[in-house]
Enzyme design. Structure first.
Site, PDB file in Angstrom:
ATOM      1  N   THR A   1       0.857  -1.191   0.000  1.00 23.55           N
ATOM      2  CA  THR A   1       0.000   0.000   0.000  1.00 23.55           C
ATOM      3  C   THR A   1       0.884   1.228   0.000  1.00 23.55           C
ATOM      4  O   THR A   1       2.044   1.158   0.396  1.00 23.55           O
ATOM      5  CB  THR A   1      -0.842   0.101   1.286  1.00 23.55           C
ATOM      6  OG1 THR A   1       0.055   0.255   2.406  1.00 23.55           O
ATOM      7  CG2 THR A   1      -1.723  -1.109   1.473  1.00 23.55           C
ATOM      8  N   ASP A   2       0.336   2.346  -0.373  1.00 28.94           N
ATOM      9  CA  ASP A   2       1.035   3.599  -0.101  1.00 28.94           C
ATOM     10  C   ASP A   2       1.052   3.774   1.431  1.00 28.94           C
ATOM     11  O   ASP A   2       0.336   3.083   2.157  1.00 28.94           O
ATOM     12  CB  ASP A   2       0.365   4.782  -0.807  1.00 28.94           C
ATOM     13  CG  ASP A   2       1.350   5.943  -0.975  1.00 28.94           C
ATOM     14  OD1 ASP A   2       2.326   6.014  -0.197  1.00 28.94           O
ATOM     15  OD2 ASP A   2       1.144   6.771  -1.862  1.00 28.94           O
ATOM     16  N   ALA A   3       1.888   4.689   1.896  1.00 33.05           N
ATOM     17  CA  ALA A   3       2.111   4.814   3.343  1.00 33.05           C
ATOM     18  C   ALA A   3       0.819   5.163   4.079  1.00 33.05           C
ATOM     19  O   ALA A   3       0.266   6.247   3.891  1.00 33.05           O
ATOM     20  CB  ALA A   3       3.174   5.877   3.601  1.00 33.05           C
TER      21      ALA A   3
END
Ligand code: BGC
Length: 765
Positions: free
Chosen positions: A291-293
């Site tokens: 995932t993105d952060a």
């Protein structure tokens, strides 16, 4: 099934692949180790893992060294066996330290170390948008190979790049990370970067795993506002935004990062259709999805899940394999053991994700060599060959937009004095651009330093910043501007004086590094601060003026037209040296715009491959106050020479679905010096089951030619390139239709031909 056979089979299922991407995919393979060998090692490990260790393996901790407590927090998690990966550690010593902690855990599984190696690590390459402006995928491939070598030397295994988001709205700050507005250019750059980062296979020495991002559609955020929602038609999604991702997957990318935003109502990081139906099932992606952060946590922010456990469940079931956390309490995968125990998440689903992450570790050789040699790393970072690559990449990325009365190249022999003016002319921090964390600012060659070094003692070089510009105050990802001390009024007067006393004024204007990148959108294309006033005042002296624009956006000079204008982007560590070589004529500029340059921000979004609805469009459609047309078209750029493109030849008047059309032109350098031209091929399908854009780029080639020389430039256009996703029938089609083909040196190319395609009959419901 053998990896490449499987990929080939899947490729046949997908029809919107570009020729460039297809050629590249055919030569790159996902992995060197056999699937069976990797599986056996991973099976043995997984048999010994507890649920907690499995959840830890698929959790990546953000090590924000600027925030000491966050580093402590991440270290505690890793030491307790609750972390399979970390991001943003930047030295060999720090990475070794974290690896030692992982090695001391019960199973001793080393970390997979990730980092945003976006355009260089220690040696900074021009920003990705600039590399796209070279229209030379080899530039991007070579630059990212150097970036990979440096990163791997300090112990990094994986980069969160390339960013392959199509950017059609330059208000969005992250257009700097991508390849601009076009899916064909974007796919070519995506493939080149994947190959540069990964090399011939995942785990190749001196290379890292590539993670194309942000899957998918992030570039279309409403209003150009970062993290805002995305509402895209299926036609736009398939024909434009997904194409570079598909090309990157076909080129063997080992990772994909899921995006923050909602895509047509469903968050991308919890989107089963996107992550499983499209990416895994239809495209056959074999790597792992991160995932993105904090994006798994954000499923609740979106109003999509109730709480952290539900967010964890939804992300995993949708197709996420690893959670990237943010430097605050955003972890959700820690809830997976309890969800599995309660029967809310099948253990097989957790195992699938763990397996993919461990496979990446095995393929990268992390178990064999968890630690790196710090002295060896220092040698790699100091390799002077890396600076040469950075300089050449910058030279090839500049786009010359105006050059009245051939002001450029500057005539070195008669030049006595140069006034170098502007807040970006001697700013190392700005010269390297955003998304840079491990560079040495003292090593960066600014434009002023580059010109001084090139001109030596024979030419007087004066410098004035002219006006102030906000600067990065710290090295955090979202740095605060630091107060500036220049007295604009006095400094403008000084700069004007300097220009009056010089043969030529070279102004370096644009946007500070912090005005592009993540969380850095702008609602204006004006020159920030009092730069417009500075430019007007210097131009009023009547001296020849060269403006170098340092930005990743089209800027609005409000009608001011300096004698020479060149876009130099954020040119990297060797930017100033490259500028000097180009201004003094050692190298002729040959880059082209990777986006359409609007007259002003009111026209945005504006792209060349639009649909035309009304027959009067070309003649009468306009804004009340100005034409619809751009200031500079997509693909535009001048050189120090001139070129003629003639004699368009097509190999056949019609082609079948299995055939390839050959298109050739004669390119002649009609000027007095060696230079480059980018020959561009566009097509238009004249009728289809859905409306078709006025033209679309299908192929391009950058060619270097001596003065007076002529070369035949040929393109292969396989019929499959003419496929598109038709909204009327909701699938890819390759239709019987008439086509126009245009070849030239920008998106307004006039040299035209025609052909027919014998595909499927146009079928409308
Ligand atoms: C960005 C990603 C980046 C990640 C890690 C996020 O905020 O959207 O592109 O890779 O941070 O730095």
């Amino acid at each position: 099934m053998h990896a490449s056979l499987k990929i080939n089979k899947l490729r046949r299922l997908f029809v919107g692949l570009t020729a460039v991407a297809a050629a590249a995919a055919a030569t790159s393979s996902f992995a060197q180790l056999s699937d069976d060998a990797v599986r056996a090692r991973v099976d043995a490990l997984m048999a010994r893992m507890t649920l907690e260790e499995k959840a830890g393996q698929i959790t990546q901790h953000f090590v924000f060294q600027e925030v000491p407590k966050e580093e402590e927090r991440a270290a505690k998690e890793v030491a307790a066996g609750r972390g399979g990966s970390v991001l943003l550690l930047k030295t060999a010593a720090d990475i070794n330290r974290f690896q030692q902690m992982a090695l001391k855990t019960r199973l001793g599984i080393p970390l997979l170390v990730g980092f945003d190696v976006i355009h260089g690590f220690h040696t900074v390459m021009p920003v990705p948008l600039a590399m796209a402006a070279s229209w030379d995928p080899a530039v991007a491939q070579e630059a990212q190979a150097v970036a990979a070598r440096e990163a791997r030397a300090v112990g990094i295994h994986w980069t969160f790049a390339p960013n392959v988001d199509i950017g059609r709205d330059a208000r969005w700050g992250r257009t700097v990370e991508g390849a601009g507005e076009d899916p064909t250019l974007g796919s070519a750059m995506a493939v080149a970067q994947v190959q540069g980062f990964q090399g011939p296979y995942i785990g190749a020495p001196g290379r890292v795993i590539a993670g194309p991002k942000h899957f998918a559609g992030y570039g279309a955020s409403i209003g150009g506002r970062d993290y805002d929602e995305v509402d895209l038609s299926d036609s736009q999604l398939w024909n434009v935004y997904l194409k570079p991702f598909k090309a990157a997957v076909d080129a063997g990318a080992g990772n994909i990062m899921s995006a923050y935003m909602g895509l047509n109502g469903v968050p991308a990081s919890g989107n089963h259709w996107l992550l499983t139906e499209v990416l895994r099932k239809s495209w056959g992606f074999k790597g792992f999805v991160v995932t993105d952060a904090g994006a798994a946590f954000d499923l609740t922010t979106h109003g999509y899940t109730r709480d952290k456990p539900e967010a964890a469940r939804q992300a995993l079931l949708a197709g996420v394999d690893m959670e990237m956390t943010k430097p605050f309490d955003s972890q959700v995968f820690a809830h997976l053991p309890e969800l599995v125990s309660k029967g809310e998440v099948p253990v097989a689903k957790l195992d699938e994700a763990v397996r993919r992450v461990l496979e990446a570790k095995v393929r990268m050789g992390v178990f064999e060599k968890p630690l790196v040699d710090e002295a060896e790393a220092a040698k790699v970072l100091a390799d002077p060959a890396h600076r040469d690559v950075a300089r050449r990449a910058a030279e090839r990325s500049f786009v010359l937009l105006r050059n009245e009365k051939q002001l450029l190249p500057l005539k070195g022999s008669s030049l006595k004095s140069v006034a170098v003016i502007g807040p970006l002319a001697d700013s190392a921090v700005d010269t390297v651009g955003p998304w840079i964390f491990a560079q040495n600012d003292a090593e960066t060659v600014t434009v002023l330093a580059g010109l001084k070094a090139k001109l030596g003692n024979k030419v007087k070089v004066d410098y004035s910043p002219g006006v102030s510009m906000p600067k990065r105050a710290n090295k955090s990802i979202f740095p605060e501007p630091k107060p500036v001390t220049v007295d604009d009024g006095k400094e403008i007067a000084r700069a004007v004086q300097m220009a009056k006393q010089s043969d030529v004024a070279v102004l370096v204007l644009g946007e500070a590094q912090i005005m592009s990148g993540e969380n850095a959108s702008r609602s204006s294309f004006d020159l920030p601060g009092r730069q417009q006033e500075l430019l007007a005042a210097v131009m009023a002296t009547g001296k020849p003026v060269v403006v170098l624009l340092m930005s990743a956006r089209p800027l609005d000079l409000k009608g001011l037209a300096p004698q020479a204008l060149m876009q130099i982007w954020y040119p990297g560590t060797q930017g100033g040296a490259a500028v000097a070589n180009v201004l003094l004529g050692e190298v002729s500029p040959g880059g082209k715009l990777p986006f359409t340059w609007p007259r002003n921000i009111g026209q945005v979004p504006l792209h060349y491959a639009h649909l035309q609805s009304h027959f009067t469009h070309a003649m009468t459609e306009r804004y009340w106050n100005e034409p619809n047309s751009p200031l500079y078209p997509f693909g535009f750029g001048l050189s120090y020479s001139s070129f003629e493109i003639q004699d368009l030849m097509l190999s056949q008047p019609s082609l079948k679905a299995s055939e390839t059309l050959k298109v050739s032109v004669k390119l002649r350098n009609t000027g007095a010096r060696k230079a480059d031209e980018v020959v561009q091929l566009y097509v238009r399908q004249k009728a289809g089951s859905s409306a078709r854009p006025v033209r679309e780029l299908k192929a391009f080639r950058r060619v270097s030619l001596d003065a007076g020389a002529t070369q035949t430039v040929s393109f292969d256009l396989p019929a499959s390139e003419l496929q598109y996703w038709s909204a009327a029938v909701r699938r890819f089609v390759l239709e019987t239709a008439d086509f126009d083909v245009f070849v030239g040196n920008d998106a307004t190319a006039k040299l035209a031909g025609k052909f027919q395609l014998e595909g499927e009959a146009i079928a409308r419901p």
